[in-house]
Design a protein around this motif. Sequence first.
Motif, mmCIF file in Angstrom:
data_model
loop_
_atom_site.group_PDB
_atom_site.id
_atom_site.type_symbol
_atom_site.label_atom_id
_atom_site.label_comp_id
_atom_site.label_asym_id
_atom_site.label_seq_id
_atom_site.Cartn_x
_atom_site.Cartn_y
_atom_site.Cartn_z
ATOM 1 N N SER A 171 0.853 -1.175 -0.029
ATOM 2 C CA SER A 171 -0.058 0.034 0.082
ATOM 3 C C SER A 171 0.940 1.329 -0.048
ATOM 4 O O SER A 171 1.745 1.200 0.715
ATOM 5 C CB SER A 171 -0.941 -0.053 0.972
ATOM 6 N N PHE A 172 0.685 2.153 -1.034
ATOM 7 C CA PHE A 172 1.523 3.329 -1.136
ATOM 8 C C PHE A 172 0.710 4.461 -1.536
ATOM 9 O O PHE A 172 -0.027 4.450 -2.605
ATOM 10 C CB PHE A 172 2.761 2.873 -1.952
ATOM 11 N N ASP A 173 0.643 5.525 -0.933
ATOM 12 C CA ASP A 173 0.298 6.709 -1.209
ATOM 13 C C ASP A 173 -1.296 6.671 -1.957
ATOM 14 O O ASP A 173 -1.403 7.274 -3.263
ATOM 15 C CB ASP A 173 1.065 7.600 -2.354
ATOM 16 N N GLY A 174 -2.149 5.891 -1.391
ATOM 17 C CA GLY A 174 -3.395 5.772 -1.982
ATOM 18 C C GLY A 174 -3.521 4.614 -2.834
ATOM 19 O O GLY A 174 -4.792 4.247 -3.219
ATOM 20 N N ASP A 175 -2.577 3.992 -3.151
ATOM 21 C CA ASP A 175 -2.822 2.746 -4.307
ATOM 22 C C ASP A 175 -2.381 1.491 -3.324
ATOM 23 O O ASP A 175 -1.956 1.280 -2.499
ATOM 24 C CB ASP A 175 -1.933 2.890 -5.275
ATOM 25 N N ARG A 176 -2.942 0.400 -3.974
ATOM 26 C CA ARG A 176 -2.548 -0.885 -3.644
ATOM 27 C C ARG A 176 -2.055 -1.905 -4.455
ATOM 28 O O ARG A 176 -2.841 -2.163 -5.513
ATOM 29 C CB ARG A 176 -3.403 -1.300 -2.526
#
Length: 282
Positions: A171-176
């Motif tokens: 999970s990173f900066d709103g993405d997965r």
Amino acid sequence: MRAVLAVHPGSGGGAAERLKGVVAARLRERVDRLELWTGDPAGAAGGDLLVVLGGDGAVHQAVQVCAGTGTALAVLPAGGGNDFARALGIPLDPLRALDTLLDALASGRRRVLDLGRADDGCWFATVLCAGFDAAVARLAAALRWPTGPHRYDVAVVGELARFRPKPVALSFDGDRWELEATLVAVGNTGYYGGGIPVCPAADPGDGLFDITVVGRAGRADLIRLLPRLRTGAHLAHPAVRTVRAREVLIEGNGWPVVADGEPAGTVPVSVRCVPGALAIVL
């Protein structure tokens, strides 16, 4: 200026111990007060400058002391990998690095860098990795022979026989992303493992991590892929994905985690990039 010279006697097969007298004498010409410290510099906090004579493990310890404080760091590489120095263009010969440091002290030259910070409070300056590469780094650290970067080559052979891809969620900066993966490398700088450019475009001044993910790869795939890591050509392999982010959460399995080549627990782990957390004289 109050400076501390932290010497790690075992670094570089004893190179740091042999050089400490020369280094200390020359530093005393540039600073008002110099203290000599042996081993972990955790007790040497509070000075204006912490000079590390050692390898990446020594740098990792020093970063815990200097991060987010008024103490600047300087590095005289005397270890087997020296990936932090390599990423910053510091000469890998410790006496040449000393010349550069003395010139920087005379001119007042310094640089401010980003650092990574894990959810347990551990700071890292180079790469935090999980999966195959972390298992290799952990095994390499336990080997007493060979020395230098070749330890990693031996450790790679040892891990190839037993490592298997596992499901992982990023999970990173709103993405997965959810995928089967072999390794995840979160780079503040580009190198690990004694000069392997796993995140070759990573810039410790841009406020972002460069993240390299190797998806499902069997033993034969890894054997073909690993030589590309030495040149940065691995990024073109179809199993490799990259992304840039300020924060990343790695979860989904119990992979080992290594930061700056040092053990840092197991997955799950959450890390964030902290801009301007470290002042370095170079």
